[in-house]
Enzyme design. Structure first.
Site, mmCIF file in Angstrom:
data_model
loop_
_atom_site.group_PDB
_atom_site.id
_atom_site.type_symbol
_atom_site.label_atom_id
_atom_site.label_comp_id
_atom_site.label_asym_id
_atom_site.label_seq_id
_atom_site.Cartn_x
_atom_site.Cartn_y
_atom_site.Cartn_z
ATOM 1 N N ASP A 1 -5.839 -3.162 -3.370
ATOM 2 C CA ASP A 1 -4.801 -2.944 -2.114
ATOM 3 C C ASP A 1 -4.070 -4.426 -1.090
ATOM 4 O O ASP A 1 -4.628 -5.428 -0.944
ATOM 5 C CB ASP A 1 -5.420 -2.347 -0.536
ATOM 6 C CG ASP A 1 -4.346 -1.881 -0.244
ATOM 7 O OD1 ASP A 1 -2.907 -2.170 0.187
ATOM 8 O OD2 ASP A 1 -4.076 -0.536 0.775
ATOM 9 N N SER B 1 0.561 -1.488 -0.277
ATOM 10 C CA SER B 1 -0.160 -0.068 0.049
ATOM 11 C C SER B 1 1.259 1.621 0.204
ATOM 12 O O SER B 1 1.744 0.956 -0.811
ATOM 13 C CB SER B 1 -0.899 -0.334 1.129
ATOM 14 O OG SER B 1 -2.147 1.527 0.993
#
Length: 338
Positions: A196, A53
């Site tokens: 993500d 991320s």
């Protein structure tokens, strides 16, 4: 045990809390600039960098030689443009909280700046990287990798900014990331519905650990791991309540508790497993490999939402990295950089 260590840098996910590792690495680079050997960039000290991320955005930036100071300033100066136009609660029922266009352009331009004005692909990283994502098309976790093994022929064509956007597409915050690119053989490829990596590897240290052993054939005793978190707050609730519904988990006090819970629990689990491998049960064994983790336990007052955009709050949060660095500076520099 050989004299040559295999060095890993791992950076957790956490949205705007990425200022914590960025600031910490900025302080380290300021020390490296005093050296006479020309090794002033973080990537020059690691064989493999992993990040999830926001950590993936940072990992890729570092791998192109972007100074950590510029990464930190990128977050601080652009948080409001990235997160400041949050959609209303009603609109969030049907779409993600934020648009990703500004972030995508920001990352793309910064990576190009350090690749002679050309969009770098994963193959252009100056040290090897591995970036966790979740692939909604195939319905499985995936790790985007530079070609550090002969079997890794899929990912290195991918533009780095697209890999960064994929690993940062946190559910409810951003839509899954979709784009296309032309690969190195001039074939059009789709890169669709990526999510993500924090949904399965918010702390990617264990991924890099296994990559080192299996893909690089490194002995465990030759590993040297430097892992950086983005702050953790133990998720607790001791109240007797009947109302454990969607409002509590996703809206109460404007907190997305469900997202916090799964990302924090995964990070804690990996930290526990790496500690177990490092020094055994109850930490009774000698070091099986070199491992240091820098993180900070947050209180209710120091907790920061992943999409916070108040510049003062963000800069205050980054200062927590300076405090941790003050305590651990000598060990960090000695064990990982000197």
């Amino acid at each position: 045990m050989s004299n040559k260590k295999f060095k890993i840098l791992s950076i957790d996910g956490g949205g705007i809390k990425g200022v914590f590792p960025a600031y910490l690495l900025m302080l380290i680079e300021s020390e490296l600039e005093k050296r006479k050997d020309g090794k002033t960039k973080i990537y020059q000290y690691f064989d493999l960098i992993t990040g999830t991320s926001t950590g993936g955005i940072i990992a890729l930036a570092l791998s192109f030689g972007v100074p950590a100071k510029e990464i930190y300033e990128l977050y601080l100066n652009n948080a409001k443009s990235i997160f400041g136009n949050k959609k209303s609660f009603f609109k969030q029922l049907f779409s993600a909280s934020h648009k990703s266009d500004f972030l995508e352009n920001l990352i793309k331009e910064k990576y190009k700046e350090y690749n002679n004005g050309v969009d770098p692909r994963l193959k252009d990283c100056k040290t090897d990287v591995c970036i966790p994502i979740y692939d909604l098309i195939r319905g499985n976790p995936s790790v985007l990798k530079t070609p550090y093994h002969e079997a890794f022929i899929r990912d290195f064509h991918i533009p780095a900014y697209q890999a960064a956007m994929a690993t940062a597409a946190a559910p409810t915050y951003f839509n899954p990331y979709s784009s296309t690119y032309v690969d190195l053989e001039n074939i059009n490829k789709s890169f669709i519905n990526k999510v993500d990596g924090g949904v399965m590897a918010n702390n990617p240290t264990l991924i890099a650990f296994l990559e080192a052993i299996k893909a690089f054939k490194v002995e465990i005793s030759d590993l040297e791991i430097f892992s950086i978190g983005t702050g953790h707050k133990n998720f607790t609730d001791i109240k007797s309540r009947n109302n454990w519904g969607l409002y509590y988990w996703m809206r109460k006090n404007k907190r997305k508790r469900l997202i916090e819970l799964f990302m924090q629990s995964q990070s804690q689990l990996v930290a526990n497993y790496i500690s177990l491998l490092h020094k055994g049960i109850d930490r009774r064994e000698n070091e099986n490999f070199i491992y240091d983790r820098v993180d900070v336990e947050l209180t209710e007052d120091s907790h920061l939402e992943m999409d916070e955009y108040d510049e003062k709050l963000i800069s205050n949060f980054a200062e927590l990295a300076a405090i941790e660095y003050q305590y651990k500076r000598t060990d960090i520099l000695k064990r990982h950089f000197y």
